[in-house]
Structure formats: C-alpha cells, structure tokens
Enzyme design. Structure first.
Site, short mmCIF file in Angstrom:
data_model
loop_
_atom_site.label_atom_id
_atom_site.label_comp_id
_atom_site.label_asym_id
_atom_site.label_seq_id
_atom_site.Cartn_x
_atom_site.Cartn_y
_atom_site.Cartn_z
N GLY A 49 1.13 -1.44 0.11
CA GLY A 49 0.03 0.43 0.48
C GLY A 49 0.68 1.17 0.18
CD1 TRP A 51 4.62 2.52 -4.79
CD2 TRP A 51 4.79 2.54 -7.02
NE1 TRP A 51 6.08 2.79 -5.13
CE2 TRP A 51 5.99 2.72 -6.23
CE3 TRP A 51 3.78 2.68 -7.59
CZ2 TRP A 51 6.78 2.70 -7.57
CZ3 TRP A 51 4.45 2.72 -9.29
CH2 TRP A 51 5.77 2.16 -8.65
CG ASP A 69 -1.27 -6.54 -5.04
OD1 ASP A 69 -0.23 -6.34 -4.86
OD2 ASP A 69 -1.42 -8.29 -4.65
CG ASP A 89 -3.85 -12.43 -12.75
OD1 ASP A 89 -3.65 -11.30 -12.88
OD2 ASP A 89 -3.62 -13.39 -13.25
CG ASP A 112 6.48 -1.57 -7.70
OD1 ASP A 112 7.34 -1.67 -8.03
OD2 ASP A 112 6.26 -0.96 -5.97
CE LYS A 152 8.25 -4.22 -9.44
NZ LYS A 152 8.95 -4.07 -8.12
C1 LIG Z 1 6.55 -4.82 -5.15
S1 LIG Z 1 4.74 -4.87 -4.42
C2 LIG Z 1 3.88 -3.51 -5.01
C3 LIG Z 1 4.01 -3.07 -3.81
C4 LIG Z 1 3.89 -1.70 -3.81
N1 LIG Z 1 4.20 -1.12 -5.01
C5 LIG Z 1 4.33 -0.52 -2.18
O1 LIG Z 1 4.11 0.56 -2.86
O2 LIG Z 1 3.33 -0.73 -1.66
C6 LIG Z 1 4.43 -6.07 -5.76
C7 LIG Z 1 2.85 -6.42 -6.44
O3 LIG Z 1 2.01 -6.82 -7.49
C8 LIG Z 1 1.19 -7.80 -6.72
N2 LIG Z 1 1.01 -8.58 -8.08
C9 LIG Z 1 2.13 -9.12 -9.26
N3 LIG Z 1 1.20 -9.62 -10.30
C10 LIG Z 1 -0.08 -9.01 -10.02
C11 LIG Z 1 -1.55 -9.39 -10.58
N4 LIG Z 1 -0.91 -9.70 -12.64
N5 LIG Z 1 -2.59 -8.47 -10.34
C12 LIG Z 1 -2.27 -7.75 -9.58
N6 LIG Z 1 -1.18 -7.32 -8.77
C13 LIG Z 1 -0.25 -8.59 -9.05
C14 LIG Z 1 1.73 -8.97 -6.29
O4 LIG Z 1 0.71 -9.53 -5.61
C15 LIG Z 1 2.69 -7.64 -5.57
O5 LIG Z 1 2.13 -7.57 -4.08
#
Ligand SMILES: C[S@@+](CC[C@H](N)C(=O)[O-])C[C@H]1O[C@@H](n2cnc3c(N)ncnc32)[C@H](O)[C@@H]1O
Length: 197
Positions: A49, A51, A69, A89, A112, A152
C-alpha cells in the site's frame, strides 16, 4: 520482498509507509511531476500500500486512487484521496471490469507489479515483460489523453520493443532507475508521459 534494513527501509518505517518501494515513486514524482492534485490514479500491484498512500496524499481529496492486487490485506491511506481496493489478477477480464466499474478513465497509471520470481532469470524477465505489456494495453484504453504511465519492468531481452511500443502512443518516454532501487536488481521503470489518446 527482501527486508534488508537499509536507509530506505528505515526511512519508510519512520514516515509510516509499509514498504521502502514508496521512494521509487516519490523520486519520479519529484523529478517528473507525474501526479497532480485532483488526478484519478490506478495503482496496479498495490500491496502492501505504500504507493497508494503516497498517491492519495499527492492527488488530495478531489482525486481518486484505485488499487489492484492479487494479495488481500488492509490498506490505510491516511488522508487525501478516497481509496478503493480491487482484489484480483489484473490480467483477468473480470478484474478489469471491476476496475472500470469504479472509474473508467484515469490521468495516471502506476504499476509496481512483479511476477513471483522463480530463480530462472530469463523466465522471470519474460513474465515481467508480459505484465508490462498488459499494463501498456490497459493504458491505451484507460488513460485520458495527456495521461502518464509509470511501470516497473525487469530489463532484458525484448525490453527495447516495449519501449518502442510506448513511444508510439506517448510523446515522452524514458527508462528510469530510481536511487532507492537496488543496483543489483534488474528492475527499471518505464516512464511514459503525455498519452496521445
Ligand atoms: C513490489 S509489490 C508492490 C509494492 C507497492 N507498490 C507498495 O509500494 O506497497 C508487487 C505487487 O504486485 C502484485 N501483483 C503481481 N502480479 C499481479 C497481477 N497480475 N495482478 C495484480 N497484482 C499483481 C503482487 O501481489 C505484489 O503485491
């Protein structure tokens, strides 16, 4: 997520953010002014959370933040814009429909998202690239003209094709590596500004 207690980890804890990744967005905001008061922001891969919290503060009460997420969990934005969470997803049509039902158009799309890493460098990079391609496709439908994207990606094979695709629909495209992104990480951020609509 690697929890090394480095400078940014400790700074995030002190400033009340759940993850050090917030500084990867904050630096881009300082340099490129992605977010403006009143903007509607879509945050893909928003858990835990940071961002969303940061974006909600910057866009303020007249703005909106929608976070998506595959992982559930409470996100407290603590002031600023209203926040909506969509669990699922984002590559799935049903989840995209939920996002659209909350808000069909955004000024800024931030992602991200990272795939669950397997240890196979090539496979992880390809997975990350597929996610970024999905983000670019969604941006084409959901970003307002003049809107911005910050996404990213793990740099590697075929990455330049992604950059070239972005150049076709945004007037300013840059590959950005924030200082808080670890040097050993292959992650970079695709910054695409001024969507041509
Ligand atoms: C590095 S973390 C994000 C951190 C966030 N930006 C923060 O600052 O708190 C990456 C997130 O991408 C989510 N994620 C990966 N693939 C996804 C998808 N296809 N759909 C939704 N979320 C996804 C993962 O569950 C994870 O929580």
């Amino acid at each position: 997520m690697k929890q090394v207690q480095d400078f940014y980890f400790l700074k995030a804890r002190k400033e009340g953010y759940p993850a050090r990744s917030v500084y990867k967005l904050e630096e881009a905001q300082r340099k490129f002014s992605l977010l403006r008061p009143g903007d509607k922001v879509l945050d893909l891969g928003c858990q835990p959370g940071s961002w969303s919290m940061y974006a909600a503060r910057v866009v303020g009460v007249r703005g909106l933040v929608v976070g998506v997420d595959i992982t559930a969990g409470p996100i407290k934005t603590r002031g600023g814009a209203p926040f909506h969470f969509v669990l699922g997803d984002i590559t799935k049509e049903s989840v995209q429909e939920k996002v659209k039902s909350i808000c069909p158009r955004y000024q800024v799309l931030i992602s991200d998202m990272a795939p669950r890493t397997t240890g196979n460098r090539w496979a992880d990079q390809q997975q990350s690239l597929r996610l970024a391609e999905t983000v670019l496709e969604l941006a084409a439908d959901w970003l307002q003209p003049g809107g911005h994207l910050y996404c990213k990606v793990f740099e590697g094979e075929d990455f330049q094709e992604l950059v070239a695709t972005a150049r076709r629909s945004f007037s300013r495209v840059k590959v950005f590596k924030p200082k808080s992104s670890r040097a050993e990480s292959r992650e970079v951020f695709l910054l695409a500004m001024n969507h041509q609509g």
